[in-house]
Design an enzyme around this catalytic site. Structure first.
Site, short mmCIF file in Angstrom:
data_model
loop_
_atom_site.label_atom_id
_atom_site.label_comp_id
_atom_site.label_asym_id
_atom_site.label_seq_id
_atom_site.Cartn_x
_atom_site.Cartn_y
_atom_site.Cartn_z
N GLU A 132 4.89 -6.23 1.04
CA GLU A 132 4.46 -6.60 -0.31
C GLU A 132 4.27 -5.37 -1.22
O GLU A 132 3.16 -5.07 -1.63
CB GLU A 132 3.14 -7.37 -0.23
CG GLU A 132 3.20 -8.60 0.64
CD GLU A 132 1.83 -9.15 0.99
OE1 GLU A 132 1.76 -10.26 1.52
OE2 GLU A 132 0.82 -8.43 0.76
N CYS A 185 -16.14 3.34 -27.17
CA CYS A 185 -17.51 3.85 -27.30
C CYS A 185 -18.17 3.91 -25.92
O CYS A 185 -19.15 3.20 -25.63
CB CYS A 185 -18.31 2.98 -28.25
SG CYS A 185 -17.76 3.12 -29.95
N TYR A 229 -11.77 4.30 -10.83
CA TYR A 229 -11.47 4.94 -9.55
C TYR A 229 -11.36 6.46 -9.61
O TYR A 229 -10.98 7.08 -8.64
CB TYR A 229 -10.12 4.44 -9.00
CG TYR A 229 -9.89 2.97 -9.01
CD1 TYR A 229 -10.81 2.09 -8.43
CD2 TYR A 229 -8.74 2.43 -9.56
CE1 TYR A 229 -10.57 0.72 -8.42
CE2 TYR A 229 -8.49 1.07 -9.55
CZ TYR A 229 -9.41 0.21 -8.98
OH TYR A 229 -9.18 -1.13 -8.97
N GLY A 271 0.79 -1.23 0.00
CA GLY A 271 0.00 0.00 0.00
C GLY A 271 0.82 1.27 0.00
O GLY A 271 0.27 2.36 0.14
N TYR A 290 -1.02 -1.55 -12.52
CA TYR A 290 -2.46 -1.71 -12.72
C TYR A 290 -2.95 -1.09 -14.02
O TYR A 290 -4.11 -0.71 -14.12
CB TYR A 290 -3.25 -1.16 -11.52
CG TYR A 290 -2.83 -1.78 -10.22
CD1 TYR A 290 -3.16 -3.10 -9.94
CD2 TYR A 290 -2.06 -1.08 -9.30
CE1 TYR A 290 -2.75 -3.70 -8.75
CE2 TYR A 290 -1.65 -1.66 -8.12
CZ TYR A 290 -1.99 -2.98 -7.85
OH TYR A 290 -1.57 -3.56 -6.68
#
Length: 449
Positions: free
Chosen positions: A295, A366, A339, A253, A395
């Site tokens: 991580e 579209c 997001y 994170g 991502y």
């Protein structure tokens, strides 16, 4: 141009032609050779970010593992780099596991995450003899024990717990009952029950616990809060079950800078806060110092990625806005649509020119929601210009799709003036490679004809 100089990360710079250069490669040359959209990865910056984590942990004196979260960007070349830099690897599917194994990544340094691992995935991981399963729920706990037993194996596990700490950028919340699809709840007692059960299953070896508190975190307080909670839980387990955790995984994170509004810390600051907190908590409790795992995913590859697009059409609505369309969009970067993620960009072929207008960058799908950037200051963009969108290493490729049957871009790694294809651009044949016309439809077509 707003934020222009802020976004030349790593080896990126403006060369003497006024073009954006990455890894010693002129982006206009890259676009000419490999086409657009094109993902460009600054290999030197990826390696630098990985080394920052390893060096920060070494300075702490604690035992550690830095596991690259491959969900951020999983391709063979990235797995090779992670292995070369001494990282472990997180996977969350058979596809990510297969990629890692095909890259020759050491199975003993692979950790398997996920809230719904299938029996087929678990068996694949057992056969590969991966280093650790991060168990997410009671169903998985019992299934893994049974499948490991069928193979006569005993496997290492961590239990994923929800510690009741949620952190997103500057917002930290400590809740009594965290609402999450992941993990065993700490406050409700499920985590303790899971430890109690796991320690009694003969085909599982419980190393410790895992927690993850959020994404794009710019402060250290959330990690401190999580360490406090995990330490308290470890003490409770030792007192009641006489069981000592060997590993504490505090997840990932760690934030990166996408825009001027983002204020991430240096990697060393995050790691020092985590290791200091763990050392203080566990030493004070006279508890053997555990091995610390983290991580990072986004923070290793995020700002090392740049996406190149070719500018196509424009639409100027007087008094409202000007749309500038590019040859990609939500198929290669769905994050703004999902997001409302924000990015910065420059015209790569005119990177030294001052801003002349404010435009919004539209994708070619579209969908009205296919917008990459709202209100971006650029020189007056013309058809054929090259737009470079920064910080797209995490991502973006990982979440790319073939919506509208648009082909996924190529990925090139650049370093010291050399560019190497890491993922080939999809062809039109690739788009239909898995399609099958059922025989009954062929017969129907012949009959109707």
């Amino acid at each position: 141009m707003r934020g222009k100089w802020m976004y030349f990360h790593g080896t990126s710079k403006i060369n003497d032609k006024g073009h954006l250069e990455i890894g010693g490669c002129d982006t206009t040359d890259l676009a000419r050779e490999y086409g657009t959209p094109l993902y460009v990865v600054d290999e030197a910056l990826v390696r630098q970010r990985a080394r920052e984590y390893v060096e920060a942990f070494r300075a702490s004196g604690l035992k550690f593992q830095v596991a690259y979260a491959s969900k951020a960007f999983s391709v063979l070349a990235m797995c090779v780099i992670a292995e070369q830099e001494g990282l472990s690897l997180d996977v969350v599917s058979d596809g990510e596991l297969y990629t890692a194994l095909q890259a020759g990544f050491p199975a003993g340094r692979i950790h398997f995450h996920g809230n719904n691992k299938t029996p087929e995935e678990i068996n694949m991981a057992l056969d590969a003899e991966i280093g650790c399963f991060v168990v997410d729920n009671f169903t998985e706990l019992r299934l893994l024990n049974a499948l490991a037993g069928d193979k006569g194996k005993k496997v290492n596990i961590l239990l994923r717990i929800t510690p009741g700490v949620e952190a997103h950028t500057h917002d930290y919340i400590s809740t009594g009952q965290e609402d999450s699809k992941f993990g065993f709840d700490l406050q409700g007692g499920a985590a303790f029950q899971a430890v109690e059960e796991a320690t009694g299953l003969k085909h599982l070896h419980l190393l410790g616990v895992h927690s993850h508190i959020g994404s794009q975190i710019f402060e250290v307080e959330g990690f401190r809060m999580a360490a406090d909670k995990v330490c308290g839980f470890a003490l409770d387990v030792r007192a009641k079950l006489n069981y000592t955790f060997q590993v504490i995984n505090l997840g990932g994170g760690f934030g990166i800078r996408y825009t001027n509004d983002d204020t991430p810390l240096q990697v060393a600051e995050y790691i020092k806060a985590i290791t200091d907190s763990v050392r203080t908590n566990f030493t004070k409790a006279d508890y053997p110092l555990p091995e610390i795992w983290v991580e990072p995913g986004r923070s290793i590859v995020g700002d090392a990625g740049t996406t190149l697009y070719t500018v196509g059409t424009s639409k100027d609505i007087p008094g409202v806005r000007k749309y500038v369309s590019v040859d990609g969009g939500m198929t290669d970067n769905p994050r703004p649509a999902l997001y409302q993620s924000q990015y910065e960009a420059v015209l790569a072929n005119r990177a030294g020119e001052p801003a002349a207008e404010t435009v919004s960058i539209a994708g070619k799908c579209c969908e009205s929601g296919d917008m990459l950037i709202w209100d971006l200051e650029l020189p007056q963009a013309k058809s054929g210009d090259l737009l470079a969108v920064f910080c797209t290493g995490a991502y973006n490729y990982a979440m790319a799709s073939n919506y509208n049957r648009i082909r996924r871009p190529a990925v090139v790694f650049v370093r010291d003036g050399a560019a190497d294809v890491a993922v080939k651009r999809e062809t039109l044949s690739d788009i239909i490679a898995g399609d099958v016309i059922p025989e009954r439809l062929r017969k129907s077509a012949l009959t109707n004809g």
